[in-house]
Design a protein around this motif. Sequence first.
Motif, PDB file in Angstrom:
ATOM      1  N   TYR A  69       0.804  -1.083   0.120  1.00 40.88           N
ATOM      2  CA  TYR A  69      -0.027   0.203   0.117  1.00 40.88           C
ATOM      3  C   TYR A  69       0.931   1.228   0.322  1.00 40.88           C
ATOM      4  N   GLY A  72      -0.826   5.527   0.394  1.00 35.31           N
ATOM      5  CA  GLY A  72      -2.387   5.586   0.302  1.00 35.31           C
ATOM      6  C   GLY A  72      -3.145   4.948  -0.880  1.00 35.31           C
ATOM      7  N   GLU A 100       3.137   0.382   3.208  1.00 38.04           N
ATOM      8  CA  GLU A 100       2.472  -0.086   4.196  1.00 38.04           C
ATOM      9  C   GLU A 100       2.037  -1.580   3.673  1.00 38.04           C
ATOM     10  N   ALA A 104      -6.436  -5.491   6.880  1.00 36.12           N
ATOM     11  CA  ALA A 104      -7.711  -6.044   6.922  1.00 36.12           C
ATOM     12  C   ALA A 104      -7.668  -7.001   7.991  1.00 36.12           C
ATOM     13  N   LYS A 105      -8.851  -7.186   8.998  1.00 27.88           N
ATOM     14  CA  LYS A 105      -8.662  -8.220   9.990  1.00 27.88           C
ATOM     15  C   LYS A 105      -8.520  -9.550   8.991  1.00 27.88           C
TER      16      LYS A 105
ATOM     17  N   ARG B  85     -11.354  -3.469   9.667  1.00 28.12           N
ATOM     18  CA  ARG B  85     -10.065  -3.053   9.471  1.00 28.12           C
ATOM     19  C   ARG B  85      -9.647  -2.449  11.142  1.00 28.12           C
ATOM     20  N   PRO B  86      -9.022  -3.679  11.719  1.00 24.11           N
ATOM     21  CA  PRO B  86      -8.811  -3.016  13.130  1.00 24.11           C
ATOM     22  C   PRO B  86      -7.631  -1.978  13.215  1.00 24.11           C
ATOM     23  N   SER B  87      -6.713  -2.373  12.402  1.00 18.18           N
ATOM     24  CA  SER B  87      -5.462  -1.444  12.507  1.00 18.18           C
ATOM     25  C   SER B  87      -5.356  -0.564  11.003  1.00 18.18           C
ATOM     26  N   PRO B  88      -5.628   0.709  11.538  1.00 17.45           N
ATOM     27  CA  PRO B  88      -5.889   1.523  10.214  1.00 17.45           C
ATOM     28  C   PRO B  88      -4.544   1.780   9.472  1.00 17.45           C
ATOM     29  N   TYR B  89      -4.797   2.277   8.276  1.00 18.99           N
ATOM     30  CA  TYR B  89      -3.405   2.756   7.647  1.00 18.99           C
ATOM     31  C   TYR B  89      -2.861   4.132   8.095  1.00 18.99           C
ATOM     32  N   ALA B  90      -1.779   4.034   8.057  1.00 18.99           N
ATOM     33  CA  ALA B  90      -1.019   5.459   8.562  1.00 18.99           C
ATOM     34  C   ALA B  90      -1.260   6.686   7.433  1.00 18.99           C
ATOM     35  N   VAL B  91      -1.209   6.216   6.145  1.00 21.14           N
ATOM     36  CA  VAL B  91      -1.590   7.238   4.997  1.00 21.14           C
ATOM     37  C   VAL B  91      -3.037   6.921   4.721  1.00 21.14           C
ATOM     38  N   SER B  92      -4.240   8.048   4.952  1.00 21.43           N
ATOM     39  CA  SER B  92      -5.320   7.739   4.557  1.00 21.43           C
ATOM     40  C   SER B  92      -5.414   7.291   3.006  1.00 21.43           C
ATOM     41  N   ASN B  93      -6.446   6.674   2.505  1.00 19.80           N
ATOM     42  CA  ASN B  93      -6.596   6.335   1.354  1.00 19.80           C
ATOM     43  C   ASN B  93      -6.972   7.161   0.183  1.00 19.80           C
TER      44      ASN B  93
END
Lengths: 257, 218, 646
Positions: A69, A72, A100, A104-105, B85-93
């Motif tokens: 990723y 973003g 990154e 996802a879970k 999605r329990p852990s979010p991205y550091a950079v938003s989508n």
Amino acid sequence: MKFTLKIWRQKNATAKGEMISYDVAGISPDSSFFEMLDTLNQNLVMTGGEPVAFDHDCREGICGTCSLYINGRPHGPVKGVTTCQLHMRSFVDGDTIHIEPWRAKAFPVIRDLVVDRSAFDKIIQAGGYVSVNTGGVPDANTIPVPKEKSEAAMDAAACIGCGACVAACSNAAAMLFIGAKVSHLALLPQGKVEAAMRVQKMVACLDELGFGLCSNTYACEAECPKGISVANIARMNRQFIGAKLFSEKEKTVRDSL
Amino acid sequence: MLLYSSITKKVFMALAGLFLISFLCVHLGINLMLLKDDGGRAFTEAATFMGTNALIKIFEIVLFAGFFIHIFFGLLVSGQNKSARPSPYAVSNHSETAPFSKYMFHTGIIVLIFLAIHFFDFYFIKIGLVAPPPGVPAHDFYHRTLLLFSSPWYSLLYITCFVVLGIHLNHAIQSAIQTLGWNHSKYMDAVKVIGSVYSCTIAAGFTLVPLFILFFRR
Amino acid sequence: MTRLNARIPEGPVASKWTAYKSASRLVNPNNKRKLDIIVVGTGLAGASAAASLGELGYRVKVFCYQDSPRRAHSIAAQGGINAAKNYPNDGDSAYRLFYDTIKGGDYRAREANVYRLAEVSNQIIDLCVAQGVPFAREYGGLLANRSFGGAQVSRTFYARGQTGQQLLLGAYSALSRQIALGNVTLFNRRDVLDTVLVEGRARGIITRNLVTGEIERHAAHAVVLASGGYGNVFFLSTNAMGSNVTPAWSAYKKGAMFANPSFTQIHPTCIPVHGDTQSKLTLMSESLRNDGRIWVPKKVKDVEKLRNQSIKPADIPEEDRDYYLERRYPAFGNLVPRDVASRAAKERCDAGFGVGRTGVAVFLDFADAIKRKGHDTIDALYGNLFQMYEQIVAENPYETPMMIYPAVHYTMGGLWVDYELMTTIQGLFAIGECNFSDHGANRLGASALMQGLADGYFVLPYTIGNYLAAEIHTPRFDTSSSEFTIAAQAVTDRLQQIKNCGGKESVDHFHRRLGKIMWEYCGMARNDAGLTEALYQLTELRHEYARGVRIPGGLDEYNPELEKACRVADFIELGELMVRDAQQRAESCGGHFREEHQTSEGEALRNDDKFAFVAAWEYKGREVSATLHREELQFNEIKLSQRSYK
């Protein structure tokens, strides 16, 4: 070219991870993104560090192993390509690049940028096939298939199972992945036979795996390296509703296997 | 209902949503009668009809069920989506998405708050749960409306909420068609255009009333 | 010599397979449940075999190093799959497919195996269609065919440029179905590091769990290797990054002979190397040669101008261009077989006419085709390939000619197998690219997919039954036996040794060096002196590697450097064997071109009197040369002749 990389480092599935900053220099604009990461890893090995783990294999955009990723976006800034086909000329010299893992879970991190996507295998195991055994099948030309159906099935079947759809989706939904497989098989006469059962079993499996639900943002289609259309999701929904409404009782799971 | 499959939940939401969308059309029709310069006769007549007709009374229950299903599943699905999605991205989508489609939950909540205010202002008064403001009989919706819209702040809130509703609807219509699997390569573009025109019409139509009252009836 | 018995059934070639099937022993369904089979690899051969064996009722364990079976490198095959269906009514038959394959392989393949391959080819298409593989179709709804190199008929079935992907996904879906049914157990992210023999028979494998680093033992009544080819010995190839020889190499060291290791296919149309950090080569489909014209400048002066970018390719006038394939092979032109086209490109570049920044590339020009057929037609035919090229090279092939250069693509050599696909170890089978059997010294386009699926779906399920019929009284194996313990300990020791050697260079550093040696001396053209030099350098490299490689991280964690380290160690040893094999074969055939053995026109010169055999190598120890065994090839059906494409 030189870049500042901010990369998610995580020792193993249970460890806590964090974004770590690295600098790389002397990168050719003709290098692929992974060749840039190879250079970083070579430097890390030589200086006693631990190289960054990332998934990759064919490096020609078809096996679906690579993820990442980037700034973003799954598979980075260029539309219609996987990370392995991304080249550094798509970035500006001196850029800071955030890398990154898929989040996802259903895709837990194994290490650094590597995630476990076996959830996709489970979905296929739930019904993403035509139940024929080797041998005893009719001649290939026995059933004509309209060219446009065959082409539409091929469009859907082009899915490489990389998981970019899940990574891009604000809900971490896997609807494009499952929709593509359901559509591919439902469009062909060979797959139609068990279409009603297939869609119910696959959706039931999908729900168990912890993916989110579709809210039709279509980020999946925008990020799919193979450009698979969200029309496949609609087709699956249609199949599913039809199957739920009209298939006979007790016929679904018990006879399935 | 919790155990329904993901697609079933979405289908219920979509069907309830489409029903609510059609109801908005009726509601708008009645509201536009406020624009008529007849001292509120047409509007009151319509409101009385809606309040007394037996068939409409039954329909009211269906309407509430529609609200309930849409909101209930909306919250349920949003919760499920959040937990996916329990852990979010550091950079938003940064992915390209359908306009405002990522904010359906947010716009939905704003509309829900408005709905609550709206109930306090009208429906709860009608059924006697809330006392009407002094000087206005419980069933006189016309003068209640004029009173409310005489406040620029209330009007502004009202208009804002309907713009948000318009945004919500813009994605909702084509999204419902997609969820129900009624999409077709030939007609999907038309559906999107119709959805946008409809949502603009609803937002504009409802907005027209306070503006009209604010500028022409004071 | 007696050890090599191919056990080919008696009788005319066309009835051998039928005769074999009628006579082979069967296993009753109740007994199948009591028999375990290990399948290593999930490409076309492995996935199709595991699925078919699961369907039959055997208990199957399938292993892959990838995170999912669907990612095996068969997925990258573009062009198509051959079958003798004769749908276009152009005179095809099993015999013709057999003939073309033997001839294409320059008469170095076994007749009986190849005939069987041609015979079952039609069944593959039937099965794949039934599985839902979306092959290309005509408007009438029937299957479409296209033509490919080395054949005069249209017998190639395809699914756009992604035939391998679609066929693999078909086999993967069949495999997934068997996994869901519990007949097959999947072990993903596993490296197979050793084969375990009990009383001389293959009874299991030792694996490393790539996520946890755990060394695991798995036992079975038979082991099937479908671990693919070893093109990565050249470092740069069209293989996947993880493709490796390790499972086959471990079997070789346990007694399975390795056949024709030097037979390598170099594919002519790949995107050229761009620089030193390059990790991988990308193939452009052979189909491009249908419309593209290959050329280099005639004048060295133009080459220089191109290189310093003072002129563009289009500025070179027609009379100053050398369409060398059309010049040398007027009959076949740009459509000569892969080995011939590759060598011709090398010849021009070696002579100093290569284009591009590095001088190791030739032009593949579509200007004429665009003029003749129109932009839209070319776009419909090759649009996706053009796009891929533009993405990688950042040049638009509609405006300027593509640049291509040959690259390592496929290895015809592999574990020696008999007619039953069994190696020289009892109970150890090898299928797909992993074995040596069907392509001789050169593989024709669209034949690899055919062979992988033929082996997995239609051959192995019969032949393995013939072996297992005698095993029904053998109980399941205990993996705590001394054989397993010793093998597991050896693997652990080896990993520790690699990890602790305390060197300074990365694995890739050595792998690149290995690749350079192999490409230089054992690539498209080989000669005795060069091969001797290569052998010397490889021995050096092996010793340096043993004390010079640096592996960060631990043994009991996800450690990609450690994975690579084991693979490269095996590649270095394999490299030595390839060089020995190339040196012993003092003739030119197919992809193996010995400069000392060529016609006056520079074409490959076979020596059928001396070299019409399969070279099978037996391992004798690390510091001892392997022993060569010969399986003489009998040509009863086909008369040997010189290949000519002029």
